[in-house]
Scaffold this active site. Structure first.
Site, PDB file in Angstrom:
ATOM      1  NE  ARG A  64      -6.034   2.215   5.420  1.00  0.00           N
ATOM      2  CZ  ARG A  64      -4.540   1.063   4.895  1.00  0.00           C
ATOM      3  NH1 ARG A  64      -3.777   2.604   5.158  1.00  0.00           N
ATOM      4  NH2 ARG A  64      -5.150   0.573   5.041  1.00  0.00           N
TER       5      ARG A  64
ATOM      6  CE  LYS B 218      -4.722   3.481  -3.148  1.00  0.00           C
ATOM      7  NZ  LYS B 218      -4.989   3.435  -4.943  1.00  0.00           N
TER       8      LYS B 218
END
Ligand code: G6P
Length: 601
Positions: free
Chosen positions: A27, A596
């Site tokens: 992420r 992300k």
């Protein structure tokens, strides 16, 4: 962006927490930390800048253990990247530790009003929250739950938070709260967990309770108590998540991005199978969606990043196949600069994660205005899918690499299917998608070609261009984003006709200019533009479709329906970006500064 995990009741929580953080790495983050406590009063706080691997090494070196713990990956917003600013943040006496996703808008006011006499160890908004809990617990003799609730009640209405708090005096309890930032409670008969992303806890459980905005929860080894925004106990049932943990592994691939590029053929087939029956009729779209869209006089597609680029392609389907005027907007712009709307607008939110804060802000605004909404997302059960009137799945499977690939092509396909379902189109879309899948596979089988192009055209280059016209211009934007975001080569995607109005001055001897040429109507003009930049020294690399190809084109794409050509044209660009990045020795999956799932505005 920031990630949270917490575990209680599993024996030693450390391995679960560290594995969870590793699963959250995709992420995007720049520091990580962990806090663990034990019934005998021992506790540990370890924080490191950089990768989770550094935290793992340090935690192991210090012999850290605990029967419950909380952990966090931080993507810096308030305060620079440092060990002090990493989470967990602690109260001055180290009784309380807190991890936080989100932003506390009024943290400076709260600091001035309540904590003027406290010396702070960090520059984070999160530390103010944990110091407030400590203050209320001590000075007002409040229970931890009441002190936590009081702190939350003081946060500005625009604040977003996913909080996970531990009190060293109750070492088996995780205090949880959330608003506008996703948090799930993982339940099992061998302990309980809290996480901002189910993928992080799949090793332990696939059963999750979703928290609602305003909830506060107490998670203990054998129990979960949840209190709604009004303070009353609520019963929220767990749901079972059907994800094979293997889907989140990269298997034999060196990077997730390559695996995800290769998965695109399968995703195209999956979508055709999901949305069409054996007779080629559309089945996967509820009639409510079609009926509501048919009443609209204009579609507004709202998205960010790669999803915005998918929307630029989707617009053509809604206009050409469904005959509905369609606008595509960048969410962060639309949120604060809303254009004049048509009389009967319909909103489509496109998102891989379903959690992008910019898009969520627009959805909130649009819901307040009472207009109908649909979210097309890869992560179902995400905030955008839950909060829109309708939702359609993208079915790309977990996408881990920061640079989005399969979610882009899948979003394009779902838009094509939706537009097709609304119109009277002669094409057999199901059959055409089967062809698309075969041809994507054929292109991805030629990796060496793209590796060679990337290595010869992009080595030692600091800038590059992708140009095209019409749908190819839309793909050029995505192609340029792929290359720049992971290789750090400054790349512009351009509507080719605009080059001569300024940007052509940047062309130097050897500047790589990739031309995407799949649209017959403008092929001649684009050839002219390629000649113009070549005459000024550019190294032109043309990727054309079969019927428009010339012998010196660098790569010739197989052909499908012209409106579906973006699904093929983007594949070489994804692979070129991948190999250019590999050649530079960079981490393909985790480019610097990026996240992300971007959960802050
Ligand atoms: C981030 C990601 C991009 C993504 C964008 C929108 O910036 O790095 O890859 O396109 O967010 O995210 P969404 O999940 O809404 O598609």
């Amino acid at each position: 962006m920031c990630g949270i995990v917490g575990v209680t009741g599993v024996g030693n929580a450390l391995p679960y927490l560290l594995r969870g953080l590793e699963k959250l790495e995709y992420r995007g983050y720049d520091s990580a930390g962990v806090y663990l406590a034990n019934p005998d009063g021992t506790d540990f706080l370890v924080k490191e800048k950089g990768r989770v691997s550094a935290l793992v090494a340090e935690a192991q070196a210090q012999g850290v253990y605990g029967t419950a713990g909380i952990a966090h990956t931080r993507w810096a917003t308030h305060g620079n990247v440092s060990v002090e600013n990493a989470h967990p943040q602690a109260s001055s006496d180290h009784r309380f530790h807190l991890v936080h996703n989100g932003v506390i808008e009024n943290y400076q006011e709260l600091q001035g009003q309540y904590l003027a006499d406290v010396t702070f160890a960090s520059q984070t908004d999160t530390e103010i929250a944990v110091q407030l809990v400590d203050k209320f617990a001590k000075e007002e003799q409040l229970s931890t739950r009441d002190a936590f609730a009081k702190m939350i009640s003081l946060l500005d209405g625009n604040s977003a938070y996913g909080f996970l708090l531990m009190d060293s005096q109750e070492p088996d309890t995780l205090y949880v709260a959330k608003k506008k930032s996703p948090l799930l409670i993982g339940v099992s008969d061998h302990g309980n967990a809290v996480t901002s992303d189910a993928a992080a806890m799949l090793d332990m459980t696939a059963d999750f309770i979703e928290l609602m905005d305003g909830d506060i929860a107490l998670v203990k080894p054998n129990s979960v108590e949840i209190f709604g925004a009004d303070g009353q106990a609520v019963d929220r049932k767990p749901f079972h998540l059907d994800i094979d943990p293997a889907q989140t592994d990269k298997g034999a691939y060196p990077y997730y991005m390559l695996k995800e590029i290769d998965e695109q053929a399968v995703v195209a087939r999956t979508l055709a199978g999901h949305y069409f029956n054996d007779e080629g009729e559309i089945v996967g779209i509820g009639c409510g969606i079609g009926d509501t869209i048919k009443q609209a006089d204009r579609l507004y597609i709202i998205a960010a990043g790669t999803s915005y680029h998918a929307g630029l392609v989707g617009k053509r389907y809604f206009e050409n196949w469904a005959n509905i005027p369609t606008e595509v907007h960048i969410a962060s712009e639309f949120a604060y600069d809303q254009p004049l709307l048509s009389e009967h607008p319909f909103f489509i939110f496109l998102s891989q994660s379903g959690e992008t804060a910019d898009s969520r802000e627009v959805l909130d605004n649009i819901k307040r205005q009472g207009f109908p909404t649909l979210t097309i997302a890869n992560v179902m059960n995400s905030t955008l899918t839950r909060e829109a009137d309708f939702a359609l799945p993208v079915l790309a499977g977990p996408e881990i690499a920061v640079a989005s690939t399969k979610a882009y092509t899948a979003q394009i396909i779902v838009q094509a299917i939706l537009a097709y379902s609304l119109g009277d189109v002669e094409l057999d879309l199901k059959q055409e998608l089967a062809k698309v899948a075969v041809e994507i596979q054929a292109i991805t089988d030629e990796k060496m070609t793209f590796q060679a192009i990337a290595e010869s055209a992009l080595q030692n280059q600091h800038s590059a261009f992708y140009i095209g016209r019409g749908m190819d211009a839309a793909v050029a934007l995505e192609a340029a984003l792929k290359l720049k975001e992971i290789s750090y080569i400054q790349t512009e995607g351009f509507a080719a006709g605009e080059l001569k109005h300024g940007t052509i001055s940047l062309i130097e001897e050897g500047t790589p200019v990739f031309a995407l040429l799949t649209q017959a109507k403008t092929a001649g003009l684009l050839r002219g533009e390629v000649a113009q930049v070549a005459a000024r020294g550019a190294n032109t690399i043309t990727i054309s479709s079969k019927s428009l190809a010339r012998p010196d084109d660098a790569y010739v794409l197989p052909e499908v329906d012209e409106l579906l050509m973006p699904l093929l044209a983007v594949i070489p660009a994804q692979l070129i970006a991948y190999y250019a990045t590999l050649a530079r020795g960079l981490d393909v999956d985790r480019p610097r500064n990026l996240a992300k799932s971007v959960t802050v505005q």
